[in-house]
Design an enzyme around this catalytic site. Structure first.
Site, short mmCIF file in Angstrom:
data_model
loop_
_atom_site.label_atom_id
_atom_site.label_comp_id
_atom_site.label_asym_id
_atom_site.label_seq_id
_atom_site.Cartn_x
_atom_site.Cartn_y
_atom_site.Cartn_z
N ARG A 65 -15.37 3.75 2.69
CA ARG A 65 -13.95 3.36 3.02
C ARG A 65 -13.10 4.65 2.57
O ARG A 65 -12.40 5.20 3.33
CB ARG A 65 -13.26 2.35 2.32
CG ARG A 65 -11.88 2.18 2.91
CD ARG A 65 -11.07 1.46 1.96
NE ARG A 65 -11.40 0.04 1.95
CZ ARG A 65 -11.31 -0.96 2.55
NH1 ARG A 65 -10.51 -0.78 3.97
NH2 ARG A 65 -11.77 -2.15 2.36
N ASN A 107 4.12 -0.59 9.53
CA ASN A 107 3.10 -1.49 10.14
C ASN A 107 4.04 -2.70 10.99
O ASN A 107 4.98 -3.09 10.50
CB ASN A 107 2.34 -2.34 9.26
CG ASN A 107 1.39 -3.32 9.80
OD1 ASN A 107 0.84 -3.08 10.90
ND2 ASN A 107 1.18 -4.43 9.28
N HIS A 109 3.57 -6.69 12.36
CA HIS A 109 2.79 -7.75 11.95
C HIS A 109 3.20 -9.08 12.89
O HIS A 109 4.29 -9.28 12.85
CB HIS A 109 2.70 -8.05 10.64
CG HIS A 109 1.66 -9.09 10.04
ND1 HIS A 109 0.44 -9.03 10.32
CD2 HIS A 109 1.74 -10.56 9.67
CE1 HIS A 109 -0.26 -10.35 9.71
NE2 HIS A 109 0.76 -11.20 9.64
N SER A 136 7.17 -8.84 12.25
CA SER A 136 7.74 -8.27 11.26
C SER A 136 7.53 -6.81 11.58
O SER A 136 6.26 -6.53 11.54
CB SER A 136 7.49 -8.91 9.85
OG SER A 136 7.42 -10.31 9.87
N ASP A 145 -0.12 -6.55 3.72
CA ASP A 145 1.16 -7.53 4.60
C ASP A 145 2.27 -7.73 3.74
O ASP A 145 2.85 -8.65 4.12
CB ASP A 145 0.70 -8.56 5.37
CG ASP A 145 -0.53 -8.07 6.48
OD1 ASP A 145 -0.32 -7.05 7.13
OD2 ASP A 145 -1.22 -8.74 6.77
C1 GAR Z 1 0.23 -7.02 17.69
O1 GAR Z 1 0.60 -8.13 18.05
C2 GAR Z 1 0.40 -6.42 16.26
O2 GAR Z 1 1.27 -7.07 15.85
C3 GAR Z 1 -1.00 -6.89 15.76
O3 GAR Z 1 -1.98 -6.74 16.90
C4 GAR Z 1 -1.28 -6.84 18.03
C5 GAR Z 1 -1.89 -5.31 18.78
O4 GAR Z 1 -1.24 -5.55 20.11
N1 GAR Z 1 -1.38 -6.57 14.58
C6 GAR Z 1 -1.96 -7.15 13.50
O5 GAR Z 1 -2.22 -8.23 13.54
C7 GAR Z 1 -2.10 -6.56 12.10
N2 GAR Z 1 -2.41 -7.18 11.04
P1 GAR Z 1 -1.38 -4.44 21.01
O6 GAR Z 1 -2.67 -3.58 20.72
O7 GAR Z 1 -1.12 -4.85 22.26
O8 GAR Z 1 -0.19 -3.47 20.44
#
Ligand code: GAR
Length: 214
Positions: A65, A107, A109, A136, A145
């Site tokens: 990582r 971010n 979420h 959020s 998160d």
């Molecule tokens: C979004 O809903 C975002 O909130 C989520 O992934 C999706 C991406 O959609 N993120 C997470 O879950 C992060 N932990 P997109 O690729 O269509 O923007």
């Protein structure tokens, strides 16, 4: 102009909302690079369509990582960005990465944090019989998160909602909330105010599809 790197892993619908927002110079920010950990992420296609610089950095090409995160940092810093915007980037970032971008790492979420950190947020909201759901935007800190919230957008869960309808409703809100937050940050920077001290905002969707305080 606030210079943004956007990190994605998949569809990139939030990236598209940011690309669309950036067409208006009054937004105050521009995307200088889009980075994905997956070469097949559709969001990369959206970025190319918009004429943006892209990079793919796949974790399997790095020993661990730390080595991976170092490569991410090298690419993002080469773009000379003010803000790193996670938009569906589905990898946990190491402490060194988070520290490197402290106060510059955002971010989105798909839940009303602190409820439902991590994955499968829509299914978990349904299983918990949540009456409200939403999304959020928060600053990223070392704890997953759990960084300071900047804004949330919320709606009432209906009896006939399922994972698909919740996903669509959350996306609809996300595509409005994320550009709005970034505009607030750009404005704060321009006024030489501390974006990290932005007050928390909570929104809901108005009948005509806009965000309204609530
Ligand atoms: C979004 O809903 C975002 O909130 C989520 O992934 C999706 C991406 O959609 N993120 C997470 O879950 C992060 N932990 P997109 O690729 O269509 O923007």
């Amino acid at each position: 102009m606030l210079r943004l790197a956007v990190l994605i892993s998949g569809q990139g619908s939030n990236l598209q909302a940011l690309i669309d927002a950036s067409q208006d110079s009054a937004w105050g920010a521009c995307i200088v690079g889009v980075l994905s950990n997956r070469a097949q992420a559709f969001g990369l296609e959206r970025a190319r369509q918009a004429g943006l610089a892209t990079a793919v950095i796949a974790a399997r090409d790095y020993a661990d990582r730390d080595a991976y995160d170092r490569q991410l940092i090298a690419q993002i810093d080469a773009w000379q960005v003010d803000l790193v915007v996670l938009a569906g980037f589905m990898r946990i970032l190491g402490q060194d990465f988070v520290a490197h971008y402290a106060g510059r790492l955002l971010n989105i979420h798909p839940s009303l944090l602190p409820r439902h950190k991590g994955l499968d947020t829509h299914a978990r909201a349904l299983a918990a019989n949540d009456r409200q759901h939403g999304c959020s935007v928060h600053w990223v800190t070392a704890e997953l998160d759990a960084g300071p919230l900047i804004a949330q957008a919320v709606f009432e869960v209906q009896a006939d909602d399922d994972v698909d309808t919740l996903t669509a409703k959350v996306h609809h809100l996300e595509h409005r909330l994320y550009p709005w937050v970034i505009q607030q940050i750009a404005t704060a920077r321009r006024r030489q105010e501390n974006p990290y001290a932005l007050p928390f905002h909570r929104y809901r969707l108005s009948a005509d599809g806009h965000l309204e305080p609530g």
